[in-house]
Design an enzyme around this catalytic site. Structure first.
Site, PDB file in Angstrom:
ATOM      1  NE  ARG A 185      18.031  -1.952 -62.560  1.00  0.00           N
ATOM      2  CZ  ARG A 185      17.126  -2.909 -62.499  1.00  0.00           C
ATOM      3  NH1 ARG A 185      16.072  -2.869 -63.297  1.00  0.00           N
ATOM      4  NH2 ARG A 185      17.260  -3.900 -61.668  1.00  0.00           N
ATOM      5  N   GLY A 230      18.365 -10.297 -55.485  1.00  0.00           N
ATOM      6  CA  GLY A 230      17.553  -9.073 -55.540  1.00  0.00           C
ATOM      7  C   GLY A 230      17.109  -8.594 -54.176  1.00  0.00           C
ATOM      8  N   GLY A 245      18.942 -12.593 -60.580  1.00  0.00           N
ATOM      9  CA  GLY A 245      19.024 -13.939 -61.148  1.00  0.00           C
ATOM     10  C   GLY A 245      20.394 -14.229 -61.747  1.00  0.00           C
TER      11      GLY A 245
HETATM   12  P1  ADP Z   1      17.254 -13.029 -52.860  1.00  0.00           P
HETATM   13  O1  ADP Z   1      16.273 -12.277 -53.744  1.00  0.00           O
HETATM   14  O2  ADP Z   1      18.235 -12.115 -52.199  1.00  0.00           O
HETATM   15  O3  ADP Z   1      17.892 -14.179 -53.572  1.00  0.00           O
HETATM   16  P2  ADP Z   1      15.139 -14.650 -51.736  1.00  0.00           P
HETATM   17  O4  ADP Z   1      14.234 -14.201 -52.837  1.00  0.00           O
HETATM   18  O5  ADP Z   1      15.608 -16.051 -51.741  1.00  0.00           O
HETATM   19  O6  ADP Z   1      16.408 -13.662 -51.628  1.00  0.00           O
HETATM   20  O7  ADP Z   1      14.427 -14.465 -50.325  1.00  0.00           O
HETATM   21  C1  ADP Z   1      13.887 -13.251 -49.891  1.00  0.00           C
HETATM   22  C2  ADP Z   1      12.578 -13.460 -49.189  1.00  0.00           C
HETATM   23  O8  ADP Z   1      12.709 -14.418 -48.141  1.00  0.00           O
HETATM   24  C3  ADP Z   1      12.065 -12.203 -48.547  1.00  0.00           C
HETATM   25  O9  ADP Z   1      10.864 -11.820 -49.166  1.00  0.00           O
HETATM   26  C4  ADP Z   1      11.851 -12.591 -47.079  1.00  0.00           C
HETATM   27  O10 ADP Z   1      10.662 -12.053 -46.529  1.00  0.00           O
HETATM   28  C5  ADP Z   1      11.775 -14.096 -47.149  1.00  0.00           C
HETATM   29  N1  ADP Z   1      12.109 -14.712 -45.862  1.00  0.00           N
HETATM   30  C6  ADP Z   1      13.254 -14.604 -45.169  1.00  0.00           C
HETATM   31  N2  ADP Z   1      13.191 -15.255 -44.012  1.00  0.00           N
HETATM   32  C7  ADP Z   1      11.954 -15.805 -43.932  1.00  0.00           C
HETATM   33  C8  ADP Z   1      11.267 -16.603 -42.964  1.00  0.00           C
HETATM   34  N3  ADP Z   1      11.851 -16.967 -41.808  1.00  0.00           N
HETATM   35  N4  ADP Z   1       9.991 -16.981 -43.233  1.00  0.00           N
HETATM   36  C9  ADP Z   1       9.412 -16.611 -44.394  1.00  0.00           C
HETATM   37  N5  ADP Z   1       9.997 -15.870 -45.341  1.00  0.00           N
HETATM   38  C10 ADP Z   1      11.251 -15.457 -45.130  1.00  0.00           C
HETATM   39 MG    MG Z   2      14.278 -12.750 -54.385  1.00  0.00          MG
END
Ligand code: ADP
Ligand code: MG
Length: 404
Positions: A42, A361, A384
């Site tokens: 960063r 993230g 976020g």
């Molecule tokens: P981002 O941070 O990119 O917005 P999220 O925080 O919404 O993404 O989701 C990420 C999390 O979702 C990861 O920790 C991943 O392990 C979890 N995840 C993805 N697919 C599944 C699943 N089928 N069952 C449980 N957890 C899942």
């Molecule tokens: Mg996330």
């Protein structure tokens, strides 16, 4: 979101207050240790903005938050290790003061000459920061002639060093503009939000649909199709009547899932097969099967190969792809396959001229883990903040900057 950037102003001979994102990982939580910055990504990311301003005759006053201190007594979150690393990277001295605002900071700022760099203390040492305290913001703005925001990841929060200081700078007649990092985020995400080229395919995944209903709603208005994977697909599949076994399914969100499916017939594309396991662990055995064959003791942890094929077909010819949320539990090697394979498909699309933007993230972490960050058009640095922007929200730290 047509905001002015540092190329629209003349920083020569001016003092520029730059809100940077120096929220870096540190080697220790013990203030008695010799604390080091363990990942300077960063700090490096801010260098183009800082060097541009310095090369154009400015003196810099830099401010950032670091970690989550509860008060100024949390000395393990002091900015000193950041000052040391920044000085090495800039190849010039960095003056560090032990306060955010006050006599010492004001005097150091007043004495700055063109080419000088001053780093203020952790903005969250000030109790007013998170409350967007006006007096604090005015004291920040008082030190400088120009306000620059290069901390996109903090733009969804109206804090004194983001929204407040920009507002205070405007009140005293000075410009408030975006740095290069912020401008790049605005260009990529702004295109997706306000001016998307078509075909536009969105990809959604991650754990929960409840976090992202607003996002899906907004994407449905803009995108031609939404491909759904990850944990959130389970809830959609359950809403369609499939037995998802022990999979993560949000019972409370089933009505919303049904509503979305009915609102966009044929435009929400769900998995046709998944990879299941009977335990949620890194060494669980991966078994691939169709979504109608999940046993009561199994849980879906990734998309399957047929789904990947279907998604790949849907993506062909897309001009814009926005991806948020991994396709599975990518933290477990066995269940990172769908996410990794999709990342490679997207990297190929970029080579064919598509614009591919990654927000979120964990999604950014998944792309980095696949070593494909540089192959994407843009990987947002603000988890976020990028999601709120894609939801169609106005972010206070961006709204406040000068329009073009
Ligand atoms: P981002 O941070 O990119 O917005 P999220 O925080 O919404 O993404 O989701 C990420 C999390 O979702 C990861 O920790 C991943 O392990 C979890 N995840 C993805 N697919 C599944 C699943 N089928 N069952 C449980 N957890 C899942
Ligand atoms: Mg996330």
């Amino acid at each position: 979101m047509d905001k002015k950037s540092i190329t629209d102003i003349d920083p020569n001979g001016k003092k520029v207050f730059v809100r940077v994102d120096f929220n870096v990982p540190l080697s220790s939580k013990d203030p008695n240790d010799d604390i080091q910055v363990t990942d300077d990504t960063r700090i490096r990311a801010a260098l183009p903005t800082l060097n541009y301003l310095l090369d154009h005759g400015a003196a810099l006053i830099l401010a950032s938050h670091l970690g989550r201190p509860t008060s100024a007594e949390d000395k393990q979150f002091a900015m000193d290790p950041v000052a040391a690393r920044l000085s090495e990277l800039l190849g010039r001295p960095v003056i560090k003061v032990d306060e955010v605002v006050g006599e010492e900071a004001a005097e150091a700022a007043a004495n700055l000459q063109p080419g000088d760099v001053l780093l203020l203390e952790n903005t969250r040492f000030e109790p007013g920061e998170k409350k967007n305290d006006l007096e604090l913001a005015e004291q920040m703005a008082a030190m400088a002639d120009i306000y620059v925001d290069d901390a996109f990841g903090s733009a969804h929060r109206a804090h004194s060093s983001t929204e407040g200081a920009a507002q205070a700078m405007r009140a005293k007649g000075g410009p408030a503009v975006a740095g290069f990092l912020m401008a790049k985020e605005l260009e990529a995400l702004g295109t997706a939000v306000s001016n998307p080229p078509h075909p536009y395919v969105a990809i959604m995944g991650g754990a929960k649909i409840s976090d992202k209903i607003k996002l899906i709603d907004n994407l449905l208005q803009k995108a031609d199709k939404i491909l759904i994977g990850g944990g959130m697909a389970n809830t959609f599949l359950a809403a369609q009547g499939y037995d998802m076994g022990k999979s993560l399914v949000e019972e409370d969100a089933l009505p919303e899932a049904k509503r979305l499916l009915e609102a966009a017939p044929g435009r929400l594309i769900l998995p046709v097969d998944v990879a299941v396991a009977d335990t949620f662990s890194a060494d669980a055995v991966r078994t691939e099967k169709n979504v109608d064959a999940i046993e009561s003791f199994e849980m879906a942890l990734d998309i399957g190969p047929e789904t990947l094929k279907r998604f790949t077909e849907e993506l062909q010819g897309a001009k814009l792809v926005v991806w948020n949320g991994p396709m599975g539990v990518f933290e477990f090697e066995q269940f990172a396959k769908g996410t990794d394979a999709l990342a490679f498909v997207l990297a190929d699309l970029v080579e064919e001229g598509a614009m591919v933007v990654i927000g979120g993230g964990d999604s950014a972490a998944a792309v980095k883990k696949a070593d494909l960050t540089d192959k994407m058009t843009h990987v947002s640095t603000g988890g976020g903040a990028s999601l709120e922007l894609l939801e169609g929200k106005e972010l206070p730290g961006i709204a406040v900057l000068d329009d073009k």
